[in-house]
Structures are given as structure tokens and as C-alpha cells.
Design a protein around this motif. Structure first.
Motif, short mmCIF file in Angstrom:
data_model
loop_
_atom_site.label_atom_id
_atom_site.label_comp_id
_atom_site.label_asym_id
_atom_site.label_seq_id
_atom_site.Cartn_x
_atom_site.Cartn_y
_atom_site.Cartn_z
N ILE A 12 0.85 -1.25 -0.06
CA ILE A 12 0.06 -0.07 0.00
C ILE A 12 0.95 1.19 -0.19
O ILE A 12 0.74 2.19 -0.69
N ALA A 13 1.83 1.26 0.78
CA ALA A 13 2.87 2.40 0.93
C ALA A 13 3.67 2.68 -0.63
O ALA A 13 3.57 3.87 -0.93
N ALA A 14 3.88 1.39 -1.22
CA ALA A 14 4.69 1.81 -2.73
C ALA A 14 3.64 1.98 -3.56
O ALA A 14 4.06 2.91 -4.35
N TRP A 15 2.41 1.49 -3.58
CA TRP A 15 1.28 1.84 -4.38
C TRP A 15 0.97 3.36 -4.21
O TRP A 15 1.00 3.92 -5.24
N VAL A 16 0.75 3.69 -3.20
CA VAL A 16 0.50 5.17 -2.92
C VAL A 16 1.59 6.28 -3.38
O VAL A 16 1.35 7.24 -4.35
N SER A 17 2.69 5.74 -3.17
CA SER A 17 3.92 6.49 -3.52
C SER A 17 4.10 6.32 -5.05
O SER A 17 4.61 7.54 -5.74
N SER A 18 3.71 5.27 -5.64
CA SER A 18 3.87 5.28 -7.18
C SER A 18 2.86 6.23 -7.83
O SER A 18 3.01 6.85 -8.90
N ARG A 19 1.58 6.19 -7.16
CA ARG A 19 0.46 7.14 -7.75
C ARG A 19 1.04 8.55 -7.71
O ARG A 19 0.48 9.15 -8.46
N ASN A 20 1.56 8.86 -6.64
CA ASN A 20 2.11 10.23 -6.30
C ASN A 20 3.57 10.53 -7.08
O ASN A 20 4.06 11.65 -6.87
N GLN A 21 3.87 9.46 -7.72
CA GLN A 21 5.33 9.54 -8.40
C GLN A 21 6.36 10.22 -7.84
O GLN A 21 7.10 10.88 -8.20
N CYS A 22 6.44 9.55 -6.62
CA CYS A 22 7.61 9.59 -5.60
C CYS A 22 8.49 8.53 -5.66
O CYS A 22 8.37 7.51 -5.11
N ALA A 23 9.59 8.85 -6.53
CA ALA A 23 10.42 7.69 -7.03
C ALA A 23 11.15 7.04 -5.78
O ALA A 23 11.25 5.90 -5.79
N PHE A 24 11.59 7.86 -4.72
CA PHE A 24 12.21 7.36 -3.55
C PHE A 24 11.69 6.32 -2.65
O PHE A 24 11.85 5.20 -2.40
N CYS A 25 10.36 6.84 -2.37
CA CYS A 25 9.56 6.15 -1.61
C CYS A 25 8.95 4.96 -2.07
O CYS A 25 8.51 3.96 -1.68
N THR A 26 8.61 4.93 -3.69
CA THR A 26 8.17 3.97 -4.44
C THR A 26 9.26 2.84 -4.21
O THR A 26 9.00 1.67 -4.01
N GLY A 27 10.37 3.47 -4.84
CA GLY A 27 11.50 2.29 -4.87
C GLY A 27 11.99 1.69 -3.38
O GLY A 27 11.93 0.64 -3.41
N SER A 28 11.85 2.36 -2.27
CA SER A 28 12.41 1.73 -1.17
C SER A 28 11.21 0.85 -0.56
O SER A 28 11.49 -0.25 0.00
N HIS A 29 9.95 1.30 -0.43
CA HIS A 29 8.74 0.51 0.01
C HIS A 29 8.57 -0.71 -0.74
O HIS A 29 8.23 -1.75 -0.37
N ALA A 30 8.79 -0.66 -2.06
CA ALA A 30 8.51 -1.88 -3.07
C ALA A 30 9.58 -2.83 -2.84
O ALA A 30 9.35 -4.09 -2.59
N ALA A 31 11.00 -2.37 -2.61
CA ALA A 31 11.99 -3.34 -2.25
C ALA A 31 11.87 -3.62 -0.63
O ALA A 31 12.21 -5.10 -0.67
N ALA A 32 11.14 -3.03 0.28
CA ALA A 32 10.96 -3.64 1.49
C ALA A 32 9.76 -4.73 1.38
O ALA A 32 10.04 -5.87 1.72
N ALA A 33 8.94 -4.74 0.61
CA ALA A 33 7.82 -5.61 0.37
C ALA A 33 8.35 -6.82 -0.39
O ALA A 33 8.36 -7.95 -0.05
#
Lengths: 178, 178
Positions: A49-70
Motif C-alpha cells: 500500500i505504501a509503495a502503491w500510493v508513492s507510485s500514484r504520487n510519482q515519488c521515486a524514492f518512496c516507491t523504490g524503497s517500499h517496493a523493495a521492502a515488500a
């Protein structure tokens, strides 16, 4: 270049958490509470959910780090994360998670009540009050983290591999260092 | 009607903080840290930034409660709050605060780097790194609180007077109960 001075070797939110430790400690505790604390939602689902929201918001750092954590929580999760980020909520392979990802997307899109349709779909797929609450709060919190990280123009490493080590650390140790 | 069960007599975020105490405690500590903790920005200026972002996001509960909190810090502040909420940042009567309110509005509007123009205007008006950091983080945090409160469809009392008592309590006691 970031808008404010941060330790140069620390990208994204890392430099902000270290450079501004008063707020940094509370922001880390909040991430730990929402993503690792008590919840009926699994850790991988919450990281997604964190990575998905960050992706919708086009925040590369948060998408990358939370997708990697998942991804670091297991190989079957890694495939799910990649599928959702590439193809959207329907690719989650779990109707309840799909419905909650739609709820999260609405939270990211606007400050407004989540639609009755999206809430009902989540309930029909088995979500209870606490799951809906936690999804909305995680989504809202990443609308904060994303704005903090990107608003101050912090550096996001461009290569996806740069996030792999971060993800492994977050999956193993969480957000509050002992 | 709220999307999840909350104590019925507690409007806005109050019912969520009490009904979901695990996250509630951290969210209260974050508000206390950002709005009452160490910062070169005054408490009234920080409450006004919170109210202004909430107003941009059309979150009635957060606008009402934080505008009331700011008003209760002094009569000259009350006039400033009313002027900014009615007429925008130029009505703040303080060039540095005006510039920081413009920075905050950019944070509310999008997940994106604040414009170099807005950052430079804040620096030209005397803002340092810490003031810019605190403004961006407060604005980002209210993009979370606003989404949490409105996303879950909590009740916002319609009458402005309903917020006066809340504002007095927040001005006097802050966000963490002893």
C-alpha cells in the motif's frame, strides 16, 4: 540539489531524518507503528500500500524503497509488488487487497471522503473497520512522506538496484533503529 | 456518517485518535512536535500554516480547529488568521510569513519539488533552512491529517463557534494530554 542542507551521502528521506532528528524520530516511529505495529493487515500488504500510493504520487524514492521492502518479505510477494506497480490493483491476485488498493488510490488523489462504492467493495471482499482505517491512514501518511521527500527536492537514486539494500534493511530491521 | 466506527460525541480527528489509540498516540506526538516543539517559527505562525494548508485542502475540521488554536494565541494573531484565510498569503502582514505560506500552498497542491522561485522568495524574506524545512514538513503533515479526517468521512461541526473551545484547549494544552 535539495532545497535545504542534508548529509550528502543520504538520499531521499534518510538525509532529512538524520539532519532534522527532532521530527525524524517521530516520523520513524510513525512508519514503524503503521507498517510494523499491530494491524490485521500483513506487513507485505502494508508495504505494498505504501509503495502503491508513492507510485500514484510519482515519488521515486518512496516507491523504490517500499517496493523493495515488500519484495524482501518473500518471493511470491515480490511478484505481486511488480505486478501491481506495473498493472494496477487488479493484478494483486487477492480481491481484498485489490479493493484496499483502490481505497488507497482515492486517498492519494484528493482530500475528500473515500467513495461509498470503494468502501463497500472493500467490505464485500472481507475488509473490516480496522483494515479500512489502517489503509486510509497508511495512504494518508505516504501523502505526507512523499511531499516531504519531493517538496524539499531530495535526491532519488535513479537505478532500481539502489533500493535493494534499503529494502532488505527495512524488511529485516524496520524503521526504528535499536 | 463516518466510514468506520468512532466514539459518536467526538468530531473530526478526535474520534479517530480515541478510537484507534495505537496510531492516535503517535499522531498526537507528531502534531505536538511540529506545532509546539523546537522551531524558529512561532507557535501562531505554525498554527496558521496548518490552518492555511487545511483551508487549501478544503478540510473544514482541521481548518476550523487550527485557525481557532492560532486565534487563541492573541488578538493580533486572530486578525491575521482571519485575513489570510479570507484573502490569502499577502494578507499576513509579514513578508517572511507570506513567502512561507506560498511554499506551503505548493506542498499542498502537488507531490513535487517546491519551485525555486518560492524557495528564493522565502530566503529573500529572511527564511533559513530550518524555517523552510519546518514549513514544508508541517504542510506535508496536514496533507496527511486532512486526508485521514476527510477520507474516513468524519463529522465536521458546521458552525465556526464549535471550534472555539477546541482552539482554546489546543492553544493552552497542546496536542499531548498529560
Amino acid at each position: 540539489m535539495p532545497h535545504v542542507a542534508v548529509p550528502p551521502a543520504l538520499p531521499g528521506i534518510q538525509g532529512l531524518l538524520v539532519g532534522y532528528p527532532g521530527s525524524g524520530a517521530v516520523l520513524s516511529t510513525l512508519a514503524q507503528t503503521l507498517l510494523r505495529g499491530d494491524s490485521p493487515l500483513s506487513v507485505p500488504d502494508r508495504e505494498l500500500i505504501a509503495a502503491w500510493v508513492s507510485s500514484r504520487n510519482q515519488c521515486a524514492f518512496c516507491t523504490g524503497s517500499h517496493a523493495a521492502a515488500a519484495r524482501h518479505t518473500g518471493p511470491e510477494i515480490a511478484a505481486r509488488v511488480d505486478a501491481v506497480l506495473a498493472n494496477g490493483p487488479e493484478a494483486a491476485g487477492d480481491p481484498r487487497l485489490t479493493a484496499l488498493l483502490h481505497v488507497a488510490a482515492e486517498v492519494a488523489a484528493a482530500v475528500a471522503p473515500v467513495s461509498d462504492t470503494a468502501i463497500q467493495a472493500a467490505r464485500d471482499a472481507g475488509a473490516d473497520d480496522r483494515m479500512i482505517h489502517d489503509t486510509v491512514l497508511i495512504a494518508a501518511a505516504f501523502c505526507m512522506y512523499n511531499r516531504y521527500v519531493d517538496g524539499l527536492a531530495t535526491v532519488a537514486p535513479p537505478a532500481p538496484e539502489a533500493y535493494d539494500g534499503m529494502g532488505a534493511m527495512l524488511a529485516q530491521q524496520g524503521y526504528v533503529r535499536g
